[in-house]
Write a protein that holds these residues in place. Sequence first.
Motif, PDB file in Angstrom:
ATOM      1  N   TRP A   3     -14.720  27.040  27.181  1.00 59.07           N
ATOM      2  CA  TRP A   3     -13.754  28.130  27.023  1.00 59.07           C
ATOM      3  C   TRP A   3     -12.387  27.790  27.596  1.00 59.07           C
ATOM      4  O   TRP A   3     -11.354  28.138  27.016  1.00 59.07           O
ATOM      5  CB  TRP A   3     -14.298  29.405  27.671  1.00 59.07           C
ATOM      6  CG  TRP A   3     -15.584  29.883  27.072  1.00 59.07           C
ATOM      7  CD1 TRP A   3     -15.960  29.786  25.766  1.00 59.07           C
ATOM      8  CD2 TRP A   3     -16.665  30.523  27.754  1.00 59.07           C
ATOM      9  NE1 TRP A   3     -17.207  30.332  25.579  1.00 59.07           N
ATOM     10  CE2 TRP A   3     -17.660  30.791  26.784  1.00 59.07           C
ATOM     11  CE3 TRP A   3     -16.880  30.901  29.076  1.00 59.07           C
ATOM     12  CZ2 TRP A   3     -18.863  31.422  27.114  1.00 59.07           C
ATOM     13  CZ3 TRP A   3     -18.065  31.524  29.406  1.00 59.07           C
ATOM     14  CH2 TRP A   3     -19.043  31.785  28.438  1.00 59.07           C
ATOM     15  N   HIS A   4     -12.354  27.120  28.724  1.00 61.26           N
ATOM     16  CA  HIS A   4     -11.065  26.755  29.320  1.00 61.26           C
ATOM     17  C   HIS A   4     -10.311  25.778  28.416  1.00 61.26           C
ATOM     18  O   HIS A   4      -9.088  25.896  28.243  1.00 61.26           O
ATOM     19  CB  HIS A   4     -11.274  26.139  30.708  1.00 61.26           C
ATOM     20  CG  HIS A   4     -11.686  27.128  31.761  1.00 61.26           C
ATOM     21  ND1 HIS A   4     -10.801  28.026  32.322  1.00 61.26           N
ATOM     22  CD2 HIS A   4     -12.905  27.363  32.328  1.00 61.26           C
ATOM     23  CE1 HIS A   4     -11.444  28.762  33.213  1.00 61.26           C
ATOM     24  NE2 HIS A   4     -12.716  28.392  33.239  1.00 61.26           N
ATOM     25  N   ALA A   5     -11.029  24.814  27.824  1.00 61.15           N
ATOM     26  CA  ALA A   5     -10.385  23.858  26.923  1.00 61.15           C
ATOM     27  C   ALA A   5      -9.853  24.555  25.677  1.00 61.15           C
ATOM     28  O   ALA A   5      -8.755  24.236  25.191  1.00 61.15           O
ATOM     29  CB  ALA A   5     -11.370  22.753  26.536  1.00 61.15           C
ATOM     30  N   VAL A   6     -10.606  25.509  25.163  1.00 68.78           N
ATOM     31  CA  VAL A   6     -10.148  26.257  23.991  1.00 68.78           C
ATOM     32  C   VAL A   6      -8.886  27.049  24.318  1.00 68.78           C
ATOM     33  O   VAL A   6      -7.911  27.059  23.548  1.00 68.78           O
ATOM     34  CB  VAL A   6     -11.263  27.192  23.484  1.00 68.78           C
ATOM     35  CG1 VAL A   6     -10.720  28.176  22.447  1.00 68.78           C
ATOM     36  CG2 VAL A   6     -12.407  26.390  22.897  1.00 68.78           C
ATOM     37  N   ARG A   7      -8.870  27.698  25.474  1.00 67.29           N
ATOM     38  CA  ARG A   7      -7.686  28.469  25.868  1.00 67.29           C
ATOM     39  C   ARG A   7      -6.484  27.550  26.036  1.00 67.29           C
ATOM     40  O   ARG A   7      -5.364  27.894  25.607  1.00 67.29           O
ATOM     41  CB  ARG A   7      -7.956  29.215  27.165  1.00 67.29           C
ATOM     42  CG  ARG A   7      -6.821  30.110  27.644  1.00 67.29           C
ATOM     43  CD  ARG A   7      -6.577  31.253  26.669  1.00 67.29           C
ATOM     44  NE  ARG A   7      -5.314  31.125  25.963  1.00 67.29           N
ATOM     45  CZ  ARG A   7      -4.901  31.982  25.020  1.00 67.29           C
ATOM     46  NH1 ARG A   7      -5.661  33.018  24.677  1.00 67.29           N
ATOM     47  NH2 ARG A   7      -3.759  31.801  24.400  1.00 67.29           N
ATOM     48  N   LEU A  17     -22.534  32.982  22.816  1.00 68.88           N
ATOM     49  CA  LEU A  17     -22.206  34.205  23.556  1.00 68.88           C
ATOM     50  C   LEU A  17     -23.440  35.088  23.712  1.00 68.88           C
ATOM     51  O   LEU A  17     -24.320  35.123  22.853  1.00 68.88           O
ATOM     52  CB  LEU A  17     -21.102  34.982  22.836  1.00 68.88           C
ATOM     53  CG  LEU A  17     -19.754  34.258  22.703  1.00 68.88           C
ATOM     54  CD1 LEU A  17     -18.763  35.133  21.940  1.00 68.88           C
ATOM     55  CD2 LEU A  17     -19.194  33.877  24.072  1.00 68.88           C
ATOM     56  N   THR A  18     -23.482  35.811  24.822  1.00 71.27           N
ATOM     57  CA  THR A  18     -24.563  36.744  25.133  1.00 71.27           C
ATOM     58  C   THR A  18     -23.960  37.964  25.826  1.00 71.27           C
ATOM     59  O   THR A  18     -22.794  37.942  26.247  1.00 71.27           O
ATOM     60  CB  THR A  18     -25.600  36.113  26.085  1.00 71.27           C
ATOM     61  OG1 THR A  18     -24.997  35.958  27.385  1.00 71.27           O
ATOM     62  CG2 THR A  18     -26.088  34.762  25.581  1.00 71.27           C
ATOM     63  N   PRO A  19     -24.742  39.032  25.991  1.00 69.71           N
ATOM     64  CA  PRO A  19     -24.230  40.161  26.770  1.00 69.71           C
ATOM     65  C   PRO A  19     -23.857  39.770  28.195  1.00 69.71           C
ATOM     66  O   PRO A  19     -22.975  40.382  28.803  1.00 69.71           O
ATOM     67  CB  PRO A  19     -25.402  41.156  26.754  1.00 69.71           C
ATOM     68  CG  PRO A  19     -26.162  40.836  25.510  1.00 69.71           C
ATOM     69  CD  PRO A  19     -26.056  39.348  25.376  1.00 69.71           C
ATOM     70  N   ASP A  20     -24.519  38.749  28.739  1.00 71.54           N
ATOM     71  CA  ASP A  20     -24.283  38.349  30.124  1.00 71.54           C
ATOM     72  C   ASP A  20     -23.036  37.495  30.320  1.00 71.54           C
ATOM     73  O   ASP A  20     -22.454  37.496  31.414  1.00 71.54           O
ATOM     74  CB  ASP A  20     -25.497  37.586  30.659  1.00 71.54           C
ATOM     75  CG  ASP A  20     -26.743  38.449  30.759  1.00 71.54           C
ATOM     76  OD1 ASP A  20     -26.597  39.673  30.990  1.00 71.54           O
ATOM     77  OD2 ASP A  20     -27.849  37.921  30.577  1.00 71.54           O
ATOM     78  N   ASN A  21     -22.625  36.749  29.300  1.00 76.07           N
ATOM     79  CA  ASN A  21     -21.475  35.855  29.499  1.00 76.07           C
ATOM     80  C   ASN A  21     -20.233  36.243  28.715  1.00 76.07           C
ATOM     81  O   ASN A  21     -19.194  35.597  28.849  1.00 76.07           O
ATOM     82  CB  ASN A  21     -21.857  34.395  29.194  1.00 76.07           C
ATOM     83  CG  ASN A  21     -22.137  34.126  27.718  1.00 76.07           C
ATOM     84  OD1 ASN A  21     -21.765  34.893  26.838  1.00 76.07           O
ATOM     85  ND2 ASN A  21     -22.805  33.009  27.448  1.00 76.07           N
ATOM     86  N   ILE A  30     -11.391  34.460  29.801  1.00 72.27           N
ATOM     87  CA  ILE A  30     -10.825  33.110  29.803  1.00 72.27           C
ATOM     88  C   ILE A  30     -10.067  32.840  28.498  1.00 72.27           C
ATOM     89  O   ILE A  30      -8.916  32.399  28.509  1.00 72.27           O
ATOM     90  CB  ILE A  30     -11.930  32.057  29.990  1.00 72.27           C
ATOM     91  CG1 ILE A  30     -12.523  32.157  31.405  1.00 72.27           C
ATOM     92  CG2 ILE A  30     -11.380  30.643  29.762  1.00 72.27           C
ATOM     93  CD1 ILE A  30     -13.770  31.326  31.602  1.00 72.27           C
ATOM     94  N   VAL A  31     -10.697  33.098  27.362  1.00 71.84           N
ATOM     95  CA  VAL A  31     -10.123  32.731  26.064  1.00 71.84           C
ATOM     96  C   VAL A  31      -9.131  33.765  25.548  1.00 71.84           C
ATOM     97  O   VAL A  31      -8.168  33.431  24.871  1.00 71.84           O
ATOM     98  CB  VAL A  31     -11.252  32.490  25.036  1.00 71.84           C
ATOM     99  CG1 VAL A  31     -10.675  32.097  23.683  1.00 71.84           C
ATOM    100  CG2 VAL A  31     -12.211  31.401  25.531  1.00 71.84           C
ATOM    101  N   GLY A  90     -15.029  46.075  27.177  1.00 75.05           N
ATOM    102  CA  GLY A  90     -14.579  46.419  28.502  1.00 75.05           C
ATOM    103  C   GLY A  90     -14.076  45.246  29.309  1.00 75.05           C
ATOM    104  O   GLY A  90     -13.686  45.406  30.478  1.00 75.05           O
ATOM    105  N   ALA A  91     -14.039  44.052  28.704  1.00 75.61           N
ATOM    106  CA  ALA A  91     -13.712  42.852  29.457  1.00 75.61           C
ATOM    107  C   ALA A  91     -12.252  42.778  29.867  1.00 75.61           C
ATOM    108  O   ALA A  91     -11.912  42.226  30.920  1.00 75.61           O
ATOM    109  CB  ALA A  91     -14.105  41.606  28.664  1.00 75.61           C
ATOM    110  N   LEU A  92     -11.345  43.283  29.035  1.00 81.49           N
ATOM    111  CA  LEU A  92      -9.917  43.170  29.320  1.00 81.49           C
ATOM    112  C   LEU A  92      -9.325  44.534  29.680  1.00 81.49           C
ATOM    113  O   LEU A  92      -9.795  45.563  29.177  1.00 81.49           O
ATOM    114  CB  LEU A  92      -9.178  42.585  28.105  1.00 81.49           C
ATOM    115  CG  LEU A  92      -9.534  41.141  27.750  1.00 81.49           C
ATOM    116  CD1 LEU A  92      -8.757  40.694  26.527  1.00 81.49           C
ATOM    117  CD2 LEU A  92      -9.214  40.198  28.927  1.00 81.49           C
TER     118      LEU A  92
END
Length: 221
Positions: free
Chosen positions: A152-156, A175-179, A186-187, A219-221
């Motif tokens: 994810w960091h490389a993609v961003r 991707l999962t509900p947990d991650n 990050i992205v 709800g992440a952002l």
Amino acid sequence: MFVKICGFTDPANLASVCQANVRPDAVGLNFWPGSKRYVTPETGAEFANLAADAGIRRWGLFVDPSNEDLERAAAVDLSAVQLHGDEPPDAFAQVAERRPVHEYVRAWRVERSLDPLLDHLAAQPDACRADYLLLDASVPGAYGGTGAKLDWHAVRDEMDRVGDRLPPVVLAGGLTPDNVVEAVRIVRPWGVDVAGGVERAPGIKDPAKVAAFCENARGAL
């Protein structure tokens, strides 16, 4: 945050997701025969009608489709065509002649640099370009649905480097509900896409995991 749940193979399972209080924005129907989540266009038509009745967008996934593949899917009420194979830059123009839809999605299996993707996008005809870009992990011989995760960091970093030359990005891959919260933070994509991360078995979604995935992503952002 746009949320897509991909790879339904059972109408009753799809209906349970469509009727839930927390729903995705789109569902994906996989028309590639090489996938364990493959559905025929005839079955896909039933799935698409269920989703349309619930106000959910329908993205049809194809891998290097033939003219016959596109014509067989013409009766399916799709919102978008997602090309996930090795199609040439003018593929959407060819699709539009046989399977016109509102939106076109270019899936791209990321390796390192996004420069090959930029070249591909630049070669698309102006009249029929990708509306959205779906970034997935690159796994030899596979076209998505593997559960492999991107860096994810490389993609961003790559997205920052290329600036505004990309259409809205939908993040996929492991991707999962947990991650999904970490991935979104990050992205910072326009949307997210999941298949195996919310399943009980290939093609059979767990409604509780679908709801958790939707809630966590939004709800992440």
